[in-house]
Write a protein that holds these residues in place. Sequence first.
Motif, PDB file in Angstrom:
ATOM      1  N   ALA A 155       0.851  -1.194   0.000  1.00 45.61           N
ATOM      2  CA  ALA A 155       0.000   0.000   0.000  1.00 45.61           C
ATOM      3  C   ALA A 155       0.883   1.239   0.000  1.00 45.61           C
ATOM      4  CB  ALA A 155      -0.936   0.006   1.204  1.00 45.61           C
ATOM      5  N   ILE A 156       0.551   2.222  -0.819  1.00 47.48           N
ATOM      6  CA  ILE A 156       1.300   3.475  -0.868  1.00 47.48           C
ATOM      7  C   ILE A 156       0.330   4.623  -1.122  1.00 47.48           C
ATOM      8  CG2 ILE A 156       3.478   2.495  -1.696  1.00 47.48           C
ATOM      9  CD1 ILE A 156       2.660   3.421  -4.507  1.00 47.48           C
ATOM     10  N   ARG A 157       0.837   5.845  -1.002  1.00 46.58           N
ATOM     11  CA  ARG A 157       0.065   7.029  -1.352  1.00 46.58           C
ATOM     12  C   ARG A 157       0.430   7.453  -2.773  1.00 46.58           C
ATOM     13  NH1 ARG A 157      -0.097  11.570   2.966  1.00 46.58           N
ATOM     14  NH2 ARG A 157       2.090  11.794   2.388  1.00 46.58           N
ATOM     15  N   ALA A 158      -0.468   8.205  -3.402  1.00 46.96           N
ATOM     16  CA  ALA A 158      -0.299   8.547  -4.810  1.00 46.96           C
ATOM     17  C   ALA A 158       1.013   9.273  -5.082  1.00 46.96           C
ATOM     18  CB  ALA A 158      -1.483   9.388  -5.281  1.00 46.96           C
ATOM     19  N   SER A 159       1.407  10.167  -4.189  1.00 48.31           N
ATOM     20  CA  SER A 159       2.632  10.935  -4.411  1.00 48.31           C
ATOM     21  C   SER A 159       3.882  10.069  -4.323  1.00 48.31           C
ATOM     22  CB  SER A 159       2.726  12.081  -3.395  1.00 48.31           C
ATOM     23  OG  SER A 159       2.724  11.579  -2.069  1.00 48.31           O
ATOM     24  N   ASP A 160       3.755   8.857  -3.765  1.00 47.93           N
ATOM     25  CA  ASP A 160       4.897   7.956  -3.643  1.00 47.93           C
ATOM     26  C   ASP A 160       4.946   6.911  -4.755  1.00 47.93           C
ATOM     27  OD1 ASP A 160       5.651   9.184  -1.217  1.00 47.93           O
ATOM     28  OD2 ASP A 160       4.194   7.954  -0.121  1.00 47.93           O
ATOM     29  N   PHE A 161       3.962   6.934  -5.655  1.00 48.43           N
ATOM     30  CA  PHE A 161       3.861   5.876  -6.664  1.00 48.43           C
ATOM     31  C   PHE A 161       5.064   5.867  -7.599  1.00 48.43           C
ATOM     32  CE2 PHE A 161       2.407   4.403 -10.875  1.00 48.43           C
ATOM     33  CZ  PHE A 161       2.102   3.092 -10.548  1.00 48.43           C
ATOM     34  N   GLN A 162       5.448   7.033  -8.105  1.00 50.79           N
ATOM     35  CA  GLN A 162       6.588   7.105  -9.025  1.00 50.79           C
ATOM     36  C   GLN A 162       7.856   6.563  -8.376  1.00 50.79           C
ATOM     37  OE1 GLN A 162       6.971   8.846 -12.458  1.00 50.79           O
ATOM     38  NE2 GLN A 162       8.624   7.353 -12.185  1.00 50.79           N
TER      39      GLN A 162
END
Length: 229
Positions: A155-162
């Motif tokens: 699980a991650i947050r959108a800003s950490d996806f890249q």
Amino acid sequence: MHAIGLTQLLVYTAFIVVGLGLLYAFRPPPPPKVRGERVNLRKIVDNLNHPCLHDVRIIDKQGRIVCIDHILRLPASVVLIGTVAATAKGEVTGNEYTRTWKITHRGSSTSFVNPLLELQPLNAAFKRRFPILRVRGIVVFPDTVTFTGETPKGAIRASDFQAWVDEILKMDGTISSATEQAWPAITSMVASSQARIEQARARGLIGGGDRKPGKKPRKPALAMAARAR
């Protein structure tokens, strides 16, 4: 009896307005949302310059429509990407092993099914069909969510996806022949499932609402899908 004077009327009105104001001020906060319009990663994923399928619908062995937001092909792995409602806010409590998670915002909490568990059947189906393919799963939350304690693996947050994708690219290393061989079959499978779904919809066997994650088509469509496999 005498008629109510203007002053009394104003006093009564003021009491009503104050009462309504107090009710509004002390009303319990609405439960935090975990459903709704999903986090939109399409632009970010497309900018990665790796092949990707969006808004995928796959028919499983029971004839049910399984939904996944994105399937991303990396040089040595395939990533199944699920997302959570973009309006979700608050602190998420849970880990990869618990069946339900909880999101809390302004003192109000809502429980929801562990989204990592929802990815597992699809992950297992890919591994059965492509046994030597490296399959990864990730669930992306909006940046308005925080995790209590350690962030659950997967699980991650959108800003950490890249940054997460960049890390996976480092871990994967060189190009995998298994990925190269599996990807055409995956795209073909997705196209075939989508065609069967559209045929069932055109025949009125399923409605437009079947696109929602987890919703099953009607029984005639299930039988058709099973025969088509």
